[in-house]
Design a protein around this motif. Structure first.
Motif, mmCIF file in Angstrom:
data_model
loop_
_atom_site.group_PDB
_atom_site.id
_atom_site.type_symbol
_atom_site.label_atom_id
_atom_site.label_comp_id
_atom_site.label_asym_id
_atom_site.label_seq_id
_atom_site.Cartn_x
_atom_site.Cartn_y
_atom_site.Cartn_z
ATOM 1 N N THR B 16 -5.251 -15.387 -0.463
ATOM 2 C CA THR B 16 -6.029 -14.614 -1.434
ATOM 3 C C THR B 16 -5.941 -13.111 -1.202
ATOM 4 O OG1 THR B 16 -7.993 -14.830 -0.048
ATOM 5 C CG2 THR B 16 -7.664 -16.501 -1.766
ATOM 6 N N ASN B 17 -5.219 -12.712 -0.157
ATOM 7 C CA ASN B 17 -5.117 -11.281 0.160
ATOM 8 C C ASN B 17 -4.172 -10.547 -0.786
ATOM 9 O OD1 ASN B 17 -5.206 -11.848 3.765
ATOM 10 N ND2 ASN B 17 -6.868 -11.569 2.294
ATOM 11 N N LYS B 18 -4.320 -9.227 -0.772
ATOM 12 C CA LYS B 18 -3.355 -8.349 -1.434
ATOM 13 C C LYS B 18 -2.836 -7.380 -0.386
ATOM 14 C CE LYS B 18 -5.321 -8.152 -6.091
ATOM 15 N NZ LYS B 18 -5.830 -7.240 -7.154
ATOM 16 N N LYS B 19 -1.531 -7.283 -0.281
ATOM 17 C CA LYS B 19 -0.914 -6.371 0.678
ATOM 18 C C LYS B 19 0.324 -5.752 0.038
ATOM 19 C CE LYS B 19 -3.501 -7.271 4.353
ATOM 20 N NZ LYS B 19 -4.348 -6.252 5.018
ATOM 21 N N SER B 20 0.830 -4.708 0.690
ATOM 22 C CA SER B 20 2.053 -4.071 0.195
ATOM 23 C C SER B 20 3.034 -3.827 1.322
ATOM 24 C CB SER B 20 1.719 -2.730 -0.475
ATOM 25 O OG SER B 20 0.938 -2.930 -1.620
ATOM 26 N N LEU B 21 4.303 -4.000 1.034
ATOM 27 C CA LEU B 21 5.384 -3.662 1.954
ATOM 28 C C LEU B 21 5.988 -2.339 1.498
ATOM 29 C CD1 LEU B 21 7.240 -7.099 2.224
ATOM 30 C CD2 LEU B 21 5.118 -6.346 3.327
ATOM 31 N N LYS B 22 6.365 -1.532 2.480
ATOM 32 C CA LYS B 22 6.930 -0.226 2.153
ATOM 33 C C LYS B 22 8.339 -0.090 2.720
ATOM 34 C CE LYS B 22 6.230 4.737 2.923
ATOM 35 N NZ LYS B 22 5.393 5.762 3.592
ATOM 36 N N CYS B 23 9.192 0.554 1.965
ATOM 37 C CA CYS B 23 10.555 0.832 2.398
ATOM 38 C C CYS B 23 10.878 2.287 2.084
ATOM 39 C CB CYS B 23 11.534 -0.090 1.687
ATOM 40 S SG CYS B 23 13.269 0.253 2.047
ATOM 41 N N GLU B 24 11.532 2.948 3.015
ATOM 42 C CA GLU B 24 11.945 4.342 2.795
ATOM 43 C C GLU B 24 13.374 4.512 3.299
ATOM 44 O OE1 GLU B 24 9.288 7.191 4.495
ATOM 45 O OE2 GLU B 24 10.434 8.923 3.768
ATOM 46 N N GLN B 25 14.199 5.174 2.499
ATOM 47 C CA GLN B 25 15.575 5.420 2.936
ATOM 48 C C GLN B 25 15.826 6.927 3.018
ATOM 49 O OE1 GLN B 25 18.287 6.667 0.959
ATOM 50 N NE2 GLN B 25 17.505 6.474 -1.138
ATOM 51 N N HIS B 26 16.580 7.311 4.054
ATOM 52 C CA HIS B 26 16.864 8.722 4.335
ATOM 53 C C HIS B 26 18.360 9.002 4.184
ATOM 54 C CE1 HIS B 26 12.810 8.803 6.145
ATOM 55 N NE2 HIS B 26 13.124 7.627 6.639
ATOM 56 N N LEU B 27 19.011 8.250 3.312
ATOM 57 C CA LEU B 27 20.461 8.339 3.175
ATOM 58 C C LEU B 27 20.887 9.036 1.899
ATOM 59 C CD1 LEU B 27 21.174 4.667 4.339
ATOM 60 C CD2 LEU B 27 21.493 6.753 5.677
ATOM 61 N N GLY B 28 19.943 9.450 1.086
ATOM 62 C CA GLY B 28 20.291 10.100 -0.176
ATOM 63 C C GLY B 28 20.858 9.147 -1.208
ATOM 64 N N HIS B 29 20.555 7.865 -1.051
ATOM 65 C CA HIS B 29 21.058 6.857 -1.991
ATOM 66 C C HIS B 29 20.220 6.812 -3.258
ATOM 67 C CE1 HIS B 29 23.121 4.414 1.458
ATOM 68 N NE2 HIS B 29 23.829 5.458 1.066
ATOM 69 N N ASN B 30 20.804 6.207 -4.295
ATOM 70 C CA ASN B 30 20.110 6.109 -5.573
ATOM 71 C C ASN B 30 19.686 4.683 -5.924
ATOM 72 O OD1 ASN B 30 20.437 8.934 -6.422
ATOM 73 N ND2 ASN B 30 22.615 8.426 -6.388
ATOM 74 N N ALA B 31 20.127 3.725 -5.153
ATOM 75 C CA ALA B 31 19.792 2.328 -5.435
ATOM 76 C C ALA B 31 19.048 1.724 -4.256
ATOM 77 C CB ALA B 31 21.055 1.522 -5.707
ATOM 78 N N MET B 32 18.059 0.894 -4.573
ATOM 79 C CA MET B 32 17.293 0.204 -3.537
ATOM 80 C C MET B 32 17.086 -1.237 -3.952
ATOM 81 S SD MET B 32 14.592 3.083 -2.248
ATOM 82 C CE MET B 32 14.334 2.319 -0.623
ATOM 83 N N TYR B 33 16.971 -2.100 -2.928
ATOM 84 C CA TYR B 33 16.956 -3.543 -3.152
ATOM 85 C C TYR B 33 15.865 -4.204 -2.297
ATOM 86 C CZ TYR B 33 21.846 -2.325 -4.283
ATOM 87 O OH TYR B 33 22.990 -1.744 -4.785
ATOM 88 N N TRP B 34 15.321 -5.291 -2.805
ATOM 89 C CA TRP B 34 14.499 -6.197 -2.007
ATOM 90 C C TRP B 34 15.222 -7.538 -1.903
ATOM 91 C CZ3 TRP B 34 11.031 -4.781 1.226
ATOM 92 C CH2 TRP B 34 10.116 -3.764 0.948
ATOM 93 N N TYR B 35 15.286 -8.045 -0.656
ATOM 94 C CA TYR B 35 15.850 -9.374 -0.400
ATOM 95 C C TYR B 35 14.817 -10.210 0.336
ATOM 96 C CZ TYR B 35 20.681 -7.790 -1.266
ATOM 97 O OH TYR B 35 21.843 -7.318 -1.828
ATOM 98 N N LYS B 36 14.892 -11.514 0.129
ATOM 99 C CA LYS B 36 14.104 -12.471 0.904
ATOM 100 C C LYS B 36 15.063 -13.268 1.770
ATOM 101 C CE LYS B 36 11.139 -16.551 0.412
ATOM 102 N NZ LYS B 36 10.508 -17.499 -0.548
#
Lengths: 108, 114
Positions: B16-36
């Motif tokens: 029943t919880n609500k949480k968030s995952l955070k991702c930050e990239q320092h490579l100057g890229h323009n695309a980001m992905y989530w994988y399981k």
């Protein structure tokens, strides 16, 4: 579309060699190889572009046969640090798709 | 250190919880992905963002809600998860999406749903 890797698992003694294969059912633009240690992020090893290119990274090298739509990763004189799961990522014009992985264990 | 960071590294939550995952990239890229990544399963692509716009949603249940405020940050908001959602969630970035660009991965968040 997912590339098929073989074998699924490999067990080696230090100093032994291994080959991991990656096959695609579609024409490939590139092949990317990654290694993931337990509990860690997959780490990029190398990229091969079409043209039958072969590359090396320390004692790890790879080949890419564009016509056969497959790539092979060669690990020679394996070290304990080579243990992990190896993934190939097959590059098409519109995306990169990862294979099922090959688990490699190196024992002393 | 790949230039992609993820927080938290480990998360235990109830259904029943609500949480968030955070991702930050320092490579100057323009695309980001989530994988399981589940045990003994291949990487499953969940979402793709290119220049902050979502370009791919791989039939992911609505209890996973991504957010990309800019090209350097990516979030995955979680609510009313199920035990089968327990897995390693990996973030990755590349120069651009929609092509075979090399992807660089973060260390992942190990999620356990009780």
């Amino acid at each position: 579309q997912q590339p098929v890797q073989s074998p699924q698992a490999v067990i080696l003694r230090e100093g032994e060699d291994a080959v991991i294969n990656c096959s695609s059912s579609k024409a490939l633009y590139s092949v990317h190889w990654y290694r993931q240690k337990h509990g860690e992020a997959p780490v990029f090893l190398m990229i091969l572009l079409k043209g039958g290119e072969q590359k090396g990274h320390e004692k790890i090298s790879a080949s890419f046969n564009e016509k056969k739509q497959q790539s092979s990763l060669y690990l020679t004189a394996s070290q304990l640090s080579y243990s992990g799961t190896y993934f190939c990522g097959t590059g098409y014009t519109d995306k990169l798709i990862f294979g099922t992985g090959t688990r490699l264990q190196v024992f002393p | 250190e790949t230039g992609v960071t993820q927080t938290p590294r480990h998360l235990v939550m109830g259904m029943t919880n609500k949480k968030s995952l955070k991702c930050e990239q320092h490579l100057g890229h323009n695309a980001m992905y989530w994988y399981k990544q589940s045990a003994k399963k291949p990487l499953e692509l969940m979402f793709v963002y290119n220049f902050k716009e979502q370009t791919e949603n791989n039939s992911v249940p609505s209890r996973f809600s991504p957010e990309c405020p800019n090209s350097s940050h990516l979030f995955l908001h979680l609510h009313t998860l199920q035990p089968e959602d327990s897995a390693l969630y990996l973030c990755a970035s590349s120069q651009e999406a929609g092509g075979p660009d090399t992807q660089y991965f973060g260390p992942g968040t190990r999620l356990t749903v009780l």
